[in-house]
Design an enzyme around this catalytic site. Structure first.
Site, short mmCIF file in Angstrom:
data_model
loop_
_atom_site.label_atom_id
_atom_site.label_comp_id
_atom_site.label_asym_id
_atom_site.label_seq_id
_atom_site.Cartn_x
_atom_site.Cartn_y
_atom_site.Cartn_z
N LYS A 1 -14.93 2.13 3.57
CA LYS A 1 -16.10 2.84 3.75
C LYS A 1 -16.92 3.93 4.62
CE LYS A 1 -16.66 3.55 -1.37
NZ LYS A 1 -16.27 4.46 -2.00
N SER B 1 -8.28 -2.38 1.43
CA SER B 1 -9.17 -1.33 1.73
C SER B 1 -10.24 -2.33 1.68
CB SER B 1 -9.28 -0.31 -0.04
OG SER B 1 -9.12 -1.04 -0.39
#
Lengths: 324, 324
Positions: B60, B311
């Site tokens: 992110k 991720s």
């Protein structure tokens, strides 16, 4: 002269460079990680050489593959033997499989289950012993003699030392301008090899060893100026429980290592938790002693740019529960 | 036109290349790991892009830092707002701090404690809401309006998409000859950006998305040919609970993504365990869906050389206990 003995006990930088090519078929070039959060807590800039991400989950594959790669076809045919709490056993099993030798491993009854299973998964034969009552070295030698197999020493052999030294060689290729290098100390194979590579590439580098308080054989040996043997250590750092430094590794440590820092089991647990939750990597107790020395403030804060070797990551899930 | 809107919704490869330079001050070039054990289990050669080892513990930071870096000095002065289950919040907090903006984060009451604490540690203000009853988007927009602050969208903005796409750009610089790329799918920011980078560099690459069975909004949307909204998902993959793909991300997914594979929470747990115990890396449920798709056999074994994005890695120690 048997082929597993070299002409002398000296290990040179050139030996380590050559070893780094030999081990390439199975050893990884492990990544170097950094963490701002860790730097803030430690007070210096840390570069982690992640041998927990190595083949077999530990640096041991470096020494084991270097050793096995140098055996003659005849020696490979007769197989290899090793004694180890786990990581060296697994590494020897992987190297033996790669170079086509059978492997017999002498492992303590209380070795972490994951290490025993991983070794067995490589197709090796496992012989267990009682760590507090039996002499693993004697068992290993007896089996080697019976089978005509070659004993792969866990630390006290030039080929092993050369192989382990490739960890520092790689790290200093990745981060050339280190001011200090911090290394876990068991029998001394890793720190002796690494100190030779580091001091050659950067003579002014400070090499610092870390032992558990309870497994302070090298700390005591340096203080007394000769190899000291201690009672079987009980530390959670199962890879650092050797009772004394090696005949070959100790003089190298005397020459190259500035000092040994001692850490408690609780400091090791705290470091494991930081590495896991903040840095997302699983490091076993023996591998986390360098981070423990930093986070406990025992390294001091004025070291500059510091390489820390995280030597392995083989931990049972059960043990993680105890970290809460 | 406000500065946070671009002239169009198209994101080009050149945008992603430029973003990769913008994010460099705070985003890491994460390592790519491999594992023979994983390859054996999956039936193909896997290359793991380890965004769990990224700054803030997740990819992110790529989108957030790209976004915040493009704000004007005036906008930075009025601060930024974001809503997120955790990783985006933490990333926005880090980026805001780096570029000197104050940050307000709207986070669900049941967000993992570690994510909330890490966000607070960055000096951000945190506003909580009830995920099952309140609309986080509305709360975020209201706060942004009240403060004159800029809302940093979690996925549905060109600047966010460009930033997330740098993950695939990097991976394909590290491993240029991939046959397939497997990416977790929440709102679609990561997979849309990554698919643009991957398809530009290697038009024949197969891009496959992975969603939890319970959060199959993109799977359903692709089947129906239009954006579908589902009820608030309950999957353990807290980062993939978005109820529908984005207005901007969905057409990119339609164009570039071959298919979506669905995984169960149990498959996710098994994958987390494998990644932790065998590969020594901590990956959060949302990050482990790609490995889960591989280990469950749902990707099929004939993919060749496959990039899998892990991720993120933000997991509480408490959750690890449940993996036993």
């Amino acid at each position: 002269m048997p082929a597993t003995e070299t002409s002398g006990s000296t290990v040179t930088f050139a030996d380590i460079e050559e070893s780094s090519k030999r081990i390439r078929p199975i050893a990884k070039r492990t990544p170097v990680l950094t963490s701002r959060g860790f730097d803030q807590a430690a007070g210096f800039k840390a570069f982690f050489k992640c041998e927990n991400l190595q083949t077999g989950g530990a640096f041991k594959i470096r020494g084991a593959s270097n050793f096995v790669s140098r055996l003659t076809p005849q020696q490979l045919k007769r197989g290899v033997v090793a004694y180890s709490s786990g990581n060296h056993a697994q590494a020897v099993a992987i190297a033996a499989r790669h170079w086509g030798a059978s492997a017999t491993l002498v492992m303590p009854l209380d070795a972490p289950r994951s290490k025993v299973e991983a070794t067995r998964a490589q197709g090796a034969r496992i012989v267990t012993y009682d760590r507090l009552r039996e002499d693993r070295e004697a068992i290993g030698k007896r089996i080697a003699e019976e089978m005509g197999a070659t004993l792969v020493p866990p630390f006290d052999h030039p080929w092993t030392i050369m192989g382990q030294g490739t960890a520092a060689l790689e790290l200093m290729e990745q981060i050339p301008d280190l001011d200090a290098l911090v290394v876990p100390v068991g029998g001394g194979g890793l720190i002796s090899g690494c100190s030779i590579a580091a001091k050659h590439l950067r003579p002014g580098i400070r090499v610092i060893g870390v032992e558990p308080v309870d497994a302070n054989d090298t700390f005591l040996s340096l203080a007394e100026g000769k190899r000291v043997e201690i009672a079987a250590p009980k530390t959670i750092a199962d890879g650092l429980r050797s009772p004394s430094p090696g005949v070959l590794t100790f003089p190298i440590i005397q020459r190259n290592v500035e000092r040994i820092v001692l850490v408690t089991d609780n400091e090791i647990r705290e470091a494991m938790k930081f590495l896991l939750i903040r840095m997302k990597i699983l490091v076993e107790p023996s591998g986390a002693v360098t981070a423990a020395a930093a986070l406990s403030g025992k390294l001091g804060g004025k070291l500059g740019r510091v390489g820390l070797i995280l030597s392995g990551g083989n931990v049972d899930l059960e043990m993680l529960v105890e970290l809460r």
